[in-house]
Design an enzyme around this catalytic site. Structure first.
Site, PDB file in Angstrom:
ATOM      1  N   ARG A  18     -28.178  19.676  65.504  1.00 54.56           N
ATOM      2  CA  ARG A  18     -28.293  20.187  64.142  1.00 54.56           C
ATOM      3  C   ARG A  18     -28.770  19.054  63.246  1.00 54.56           C
ATOM      4  O   ARG A  18     -28.348  17.915  63.386  1.00 54.56           O
ATOM      5  CB  ARG A  18     -26.933  20.699  63.639  1.00 54.56           C
ATOM      6  N   TYR A  59     -33.728  24.127  68.152  1.00 57.13           N
ATOM      7  CA  TYR A  59     -32.394  23.770  68.639  1.00 57.13           C
ATOM      8  C   TYR A  59     -31.356  24.822  68.206  1.00 57.13           C
ATOM      9  O   TYR A  59     -31.294  25.188  67.023  1.00 57.13           O
ATOM     10  CB  TYR A  59     -31.970  22.375  68.130  1.00 57.13           C
ATOM     11  N   LYS A 107     -23.825  29.091  63.036  1.00 60.97           N
ATOM     12  CA  LYS A 107     -23.381  28.225  61.932  1.00 60.97           C
ATOM     13  C   LYS A 107     -23.891  28.752  60.584  1.00 60.97           C
ATOM     14  O   LYS A 107     -23.188  28.698  59.583  1.00 60.97           O
ATOM     15  CB  LYS A 107     -23.868  26.793  62.149  1.00 60.97           C
ATOM     16  N   HIS A 127     -14.015  27.351  60.968  1.00 55.92           N
ATOM     17  CA  HIS A 127     -14.545  26.721  62.187  1.00 55.92           C
ATOM     18  C   HIS A 127     -13.389  26.547  63.177  1.00 55.92           C
ATOM     19  O   HIS A 127     -12.933  25.438  63.430  1.00 55.92           O
ATOM     20  CB  HIS A 127     -15.148  25.373  61.768  1.00 55.92           C
ATOM     21  N   SER A 159     -16.096  17.830  65.756  1.00 59.53           N
ATOM     22  CA  SER A 159     -16.687  17.821  67.092  1.00 59.53           C
ATOM     23  C   SER A 159     -16.132  16.638  67.897  1.00 59.53           C
ATOM     24  O   SER A 159     -15.634  15.653  67.334  1.00 59.53           O
ATOM     25  CB  SER A 159     -18.208  17.759  67.001  1.00 59.53           C
ATOM     26  N   ALA A 160     -16.215  16.775  69.223  1.00 59.16           N
ATOM     27  CA  ALA A 160     -15.744  15.746  70.162  1.00 59.16           C
ATOM     28  C   ALA A 160     -14.235  15.545  70.119  1.00 59.16           C
ATOM     29  O   ALA A 160     -13.732  14.451  70.336  1.00 59.16           O
ATOM     30  CB  ALA A 160     -16.467  14.415  69.936  1.00 59.16           C
ATOM     31  N   CYS A 161     -13.500  16.597  69.805  1.00 61.31           N
ATOM     32  CA  CYS A 161     -12.040  16.514  69.836  1.00 61.31           C
ATOM     33  C   CYS A 161     -11.439  17.509  70.833  1.00 61.31           C
ATOM     34  O   CYS A 161     -10.247  17.774  70.806  1.00 61.31           O
ATOM     35  CB  CYS A 161     -11.451  16.747  68.452  1.00 61.31           C
ATOM     36  N   ASP A 185     -15.087  28.827  68.752  1.00 56.20           N
ATOM     37  CA  ASP A 185     -15.753  28.050  67.690  1.00 56.20           C
ATOM     38  C   ASP A 185     -15.496  28.589  66.277  1.00 56.20           C
ATOM     39  O   ASP A 185     -15.342  27.805  65.355  1.00 56.20           O
ATOM     40  CB  ASP A 185     -17.268  28.005  67.953  1.00 56.20           C
ATOM     41  N   ARG A 239     -26.502  21.739  76.370  1.00 53.02           N
ATOM     42  CA  ARG A 239     -25.649  22.905  76.112  1.00 53.02           C
ATOM     43  C   ARG A 239     -25.780  23.967  77.189  1.00 53.02           C
ATOM     44  O   ARG A 239     -26.758  24.009  77.935  1.00 53.02           O
ATOM     45  CB  ARG A 239     -26.078  23.550  74.781  1.00 53.02           C
ATOM     46  N   ARG A 299      -9.235  12.792  65.364  1.00 59.05           N
ATOM     47  CA  ARG A 299      -9.098  11.702  66.312  1.00 59.05           C
ATOM     48  C   ARG A 299      -8.580  10.507  65.519  1.00 59.05           C
ATOM     49  O   ARG A 299      -9.331   9.908  64.748  1.00 59.05           O
ATOM     50  CB  ARG A 299     -10.507  11.392  66.813  1.00 59.05           C
ATOM     51  N   GLY A 307      -4.455  20.140  79.504  1.00 57.15           N
ATOM     52  CA  GLY A 307      -3.451  21.188  79.730  1.00 57.15           C
ATOM     53  C   GLY A 307      -2.092  20.840  79.131  1.00 57.15           C
ATOM     54  O   GLY A 307      -1.344  21.719  78.682  1.00 57.15           O
TER      55      GLY A 307
END
Ligand code: OXD
Ligand code: MN
Length: 593
Positions: free
Chosen positions: A72, A200, A209, A229, A251-253, A280, A378, A409, A503
């Protein structure tokens, strides 16, 4: 082919857009299997898509984007409104007419020699009170085939819109994929989205989005509901009753992994099952029972491939074995796919995401390993293929939400889990969410990026108004979800993660749900309620008492510094920042002493 609809305004709009883009043909999509086969054959013949090994991956296709078009482009994404303050300070803004005028130049004749596909789609089950309809005009078969997976798409949507119904007017053209002329424009006052010069997913699957978050957040504010989100997850108890949670992370969490969590060995005896209702986006409305109910407006997952493996997310690995479109991953010589963190050893040879020959020892000019798959490669997969998909995933009424979970994070500061004291405090907790850079910055002051509700790039209007809308929803909903914050990423003095994550996060969800039912006590701290050490079930887990103490530790000094960062952020939002959240900050400071 003419569209089977009596909607004259829709016909007029399609005609007007076609006059500007000048396609050779217009094709109205009906969503049939025959249409899918024809479009696939056409895209295979032009090279837009590559067929994967149909024995290993039945129904799967492969696509490469342009090299400059892999994510994006937030800097080229705009909210175009008449008044600047209706979109700012977080969004890029342009006056409405200027936004259209700029893009008209890029759309002019952009579809010459191409077909314009008219894609009717629904976000949310067709006919649901939550559903919003859209029409996307596009010159990309890749987009059409992805929209088939990601949305409810076809003639039934035109039927549901009828002769006069509302729909979001979405226009997309790949044009020349020129980065200089790439724009992702939202016109919430006109219920319109224009996207040009990109291919993309996040920029061009306009239901996701652009509609389901940016435009929908605007509609939600106006109509009294929420577009967030968030993933949606059901935890089933041994007596078969299911409680639902919705969770937002930047993102990335590990959002997709949490949505598809596999109960850890130690908790298996308790007989929990986890069901995925969304990975999402969640749309939330007040239900007749006074609770907040959620639907997932999407029908598919557009997931990040790297790092997805049988150990991190076996459900997703099983889901993508068929009927999946892979984008920018590594193409193996046997016509299967691979990515970094796939679990399987890398193949001896393949074609990387740029189409070049690739071997695992490939190095760039600085001696760094060359990635086989783009870091943001993706897969697009129907959510119904996820083995743990909830049977409520397309229930028009949605599911009732017991808890909202927010997280970021944070190497330090935020404990493993805490609960806000009420909705207003919960709104503060969500509004102050942040993630910091990890290993490299540990020990220094890590760069903290505020990402309220994980919605920073997705709120289609003024951020202060968005916070106000949250506060108003809390007043309107008699029995709202309880609000929690988690941090799976806290590190010890040796820079090691203290919590195993994946888990084992179910152990934390178990406590969260027990709190929602009022089944378990907690310890009150200045920042909210934290678990008593014995109330997180650690059966089968090698995490000692001292580690749990450190995971729950609240360092008042660090929290005071955090408050200074929050104050600066709030002030940056400007005049429309609700006073209630400054009051929350003041009371937190007081409690910290
Ligand atoms: C996504 C994102 O692709 O949040 O879901 O960027
Ligand atoms: Mn997302």
């Amino acid at each position: 082919m003419a569209g089977k609809t009596e909607h004259q305004a829709m016909h007029a709009w399609v005609k007007e857009m076609a006059q500007m883009c000048n396609p050779d043909q217009i094709h109205w999509c009906d969503g049939s299997d025959e249409e899918r086969r024809k479009l696939t054959a056409e895209a295979l013949s032009t090279g837009e898509l590559i067929e994967l090994n149909q024995k290993l991956l039945p129904g799967c296709l492969y696509h490469r984007t342009a090299l400059n078009d892999v994510a994006r482009t937030e800097n080229l994404t705009f909210v175009c409104t008449d008044k600047e303050e209706d979109a700012t300070p977080v969004n890029n803004w342009k006056p409405r007419e200027e936004g259209y005028a700029e893009c008209r130049k890029f759309f002019k004749d952009s579809m010459k020699g191409r077909v314009m596909y008219v894609v009717p789609f629904s976000m949310g089950p067709v006919g649901s009170p939550f559903a919003k309809y859209g029409i996307e005009l596009t010159d990309s078969i890749y987009v059409v085939l992805n929209m088939r997976i990601m949305t409810h798409m076809g003639q039934n949507v035109l039927d549901a819109i009828g002769a006069n119904g509302d729909f979001t007017k979405c226009l997309h053209s790949k044009a020349q994929l020129d980065l200089e002329k790439r724009r992702i424009m939202h016109f919430p006052e006109d219920n319109t989205i224009w996207s040009v010069n990109s291919g993309y997913g996040g920029n061009v699957l306009l239901g996701k989005k652009c509609l389901a978050l940016r435009i929908a957040s605007w509609l939600g504010k106006t109509e009294g509901w929420m577009a967030e989100h968030m993933l949606i997850l059901g935890v089933e108890y041994p007596d078969s009753h299911i409680e639902y949670l919705a969770a937002a992370f930047p993102s990335a969490c590990g959002k997709t992994n949490l949505a598809m969590l596999v109960p850890p060995e130690g908790l298996k005896a308790k007989g929990y099952k986890v069901w995925t209702a969304g990975d999402d986006i969640a749309w939330l409305r007040l239900g007749k029972d006074g609770r907040l109910w959620a639907v997932n407006p999407e029908a598919g997952c557009f997931g990040v491939a790297p790092g997805t493996s049988m150990s991190t997310n076996p459900n997703m690995m099983k889901a993508v074995e068929k009927n999946t479109i892979f984008t920018n991953v590594l193409l193996k010589d046997d016509g299967a796919v691979w990515w970094e963190g796939h679990g399987d050893a890398p193949p001896a040879h393949g074609k990387d995401w740029t189409g070049k020959d690739w071997t695992p020892d490939e190095k760039d000019k600085d001696g760094k390993p060359v990635l086989g798959a783009n870091a943001n490669s993706r897969f697009t997969v129907p959510i119904k293929q996820v083995p743990c998909v909830s049977d409520k995933v397309d229930d028009p009424a949605g599911v009732p939400i017991s808890a909202f979970i927010f997280g970021g994070r944070r190497a330090r500061l935020a404990p493993l889990v805490y609960q806000s004291t009420d909705w207003e405090h919960g709104t503060y907790v969500a509004a102050t969410m942040a993630s910091e850079r990890t290993a490299a910055q540990y020990g220094k002051q890590g760069e903290v990026r505020r990402d309220p509700m994980a919605m920073s790039p997705f709120v289609g209007y003024n951020m202060g108004d968005y916070f106000r809308h949250w506060l108003e929803m809390g007043r309107k909903v008699p029995n709202p979800p309880k609000i929690f914050h988690v941090n799976w990423f806290r590190r010890d003095e040796n820079n090691k993660f203290m919590w195993p994550g994946f888990g084992d996060n179910l152990r934390v969800l178990e406590w969260i749900l027990a709190r929602c039912r009022g089944d378990v006590d907690a310890v009150e701290t200045p920042i909210g309620f934290v678990p008593k050490p014995e109330d997180i079930d650690l059966t089968g887990l090698d995490v000692g008492k001292e580690t749990m103490r450190k995971l729950m530790d609240i360092d008042k000094g660090e929290w005071k510094i955090e408050c200074d960062g929050v104050e600066e952020y709030f002030k940056g939002i400007g005049e429309r920042m609700p006073k209630e959240l400054f009051d929350q900050l003041a009371s937190l400071r007081k409690r910290l002493g």
